[in-house]
Design an enzyme around this catalytic site. Structure first.
Site: not given
Ligand code: 9MR
Length: 344
Positions: A253, A137
């Protein structure tokens, strides 16, 4: 024909493998270590495991001078033991940064922190990783920075070159891993997403011109079933431009939020499945695509329960398996996209 259909019916990983692709999903230590039935279904469907949170700074850096790989190692071992590939994500992300970071990292020591973090984490798993999301990102146009870059501490302290540096350090620490630039909101035909696609392409071009060791783009593909502004040709063109730089493509994802759809889950499931199939058909048309990963496998465990909760409070249904681990129409949508991929 019939043989192919059978393979696709067997599991998503078999359907993907029949077309030279890898299918897998993100999951968590706390889920796989406590729910044996889920772990069993995970192994049936997936060829690669993505640690959802366990390799983030917040998880591996309890303090500035300590690394904790306990949960990541558990997942890596689970993958190894069961013959799954293993992914790393993310090395640099503006979120999931530990509290100590803000008062510890500054202009003077930022390069040292970045290098040391990437070297330590990537070396720890070297040889076991299919692909690493090196920068996650990194583009965010609303931040109004030059070239659309996201305002992160790394950009502030090191300038744009932090991206090139991160890839170089990662490549040295694990020369076998596929190194990925990963981002979201580059899927739809909106003004914002079109502009973001342009910025991402320009970033990739600059990196290629610098001979940065980058190998692939990751499209997170957090889609929304209520969104209709999808233009296959624009996405195809983008993927073609990426591929022409010699880069591979991964869907990293994927999930399809059902917020905004009617309460009736048969209607929701049909539309979610259609979005999976439509989107993946375009992605899989591109020969440079090598993997499709969903952000979770079962509706029982998804970040969308909190982050895209429905106004009617119905449970969200964004993933291939339902809460009882049974395949939904979404599963068939994915399987059918795999099946229609022309063999390369
Ligand atoms: O699914 C993830 C969630 O459990 C966490 O709380 C969050 C913060 O670390 O991140 C989520 O995953 C993210 C991913 O790492 C990066 N792209 C967006 C995803 C959804 O927010």
């Amino acid at each position: 024909m019939a043989a192919n259909a059978k393979v696709a019916e067997a599991s998503l990983k078999a359907g993907a493998a029949a077309k030279g692709l890898i299918y897998g999903a993100a999951s968590q230590h706390k889920i796989l270590s406590s729910n044996a039935e889920f772990a069993r279904r995970f192994l049936e469907e997936c060829a690669i495991l993505v640690p959802e949170n366990e390799l983030k700074w917040e998880a591996v850096r309890p303090s500035p001078d300590r690394f904790d790989f306990t949960k990541g190692d558990w997942l890596a071992q689970f993958a190894r033991k069961h013959g799954l590939l293993f992914r790393g994500t993310p090395l640099l992300w503006y979120q999931a940064i530990p509290d100590w970071f803000r008062e510890t990292v500054n202009r003077q020591n930022a390069e040292q922190f970045l290098t040391n973090h990437i070297e330590t984490v990537v070396k720890h798993y070297a040889g076991q990783i299919h692909s690493w999301d090196v920068v996650n990102e990194g583009i965010h146009l609303p931040d109004r920075q030059p070239d659309g870059l996201r305002k992160t501490p790394w950009l502030k302290f090191l300038g744009e070159d932090y991206i090139d540096l991160a890839f170089r350090v990662a490549a040295q620490a694990d020369p076998q891993a596929i190194l990925v630039y990963n981002d979201y909101d580059i899927d739809y035909d909106t003004r914002e997403q079109e502009a973001k696609r342009k910025s991402v392409l320009k970033l990739l071009e600059r990196l290629k011109a610098k001979k940065t060791p980058i190998h692939a783009i990751g499209l997170q593909a957090h889609l929304s079933a209520a969104e209709t502004r999808f233009n296959p040709n624009k996405l195809r063109k983008f993927l073609g431009d990426v591929a022409s730089m010699g880069l591979k493509v991964l869907v990293t994802e994927m999930d399809v939020a059902d917020r905004g759809l009617p309460f009736d889950y048969t209607i929701r499931d049909r539309r979610v499945a259609q979005v999976y199939e439509e989107y993946l058909s375009v992605i899989l048309d591109e020969p440079a695509t090598i993997a499709v990963l969903t952000w979770g496998l079962s509706d029982r465990y998804t970040w969308l329960s909190q982050h895209r909760a429905r106004a009617d409070n119905a449970k969200v249904r964004p993933l291939p398996l339902d809460r009882d681990l049974k395949p939904k129409l979404a599963w068939h949508g994915i399987a059918s996209a795999f099946e229609s991929r022309s063999s390369t």
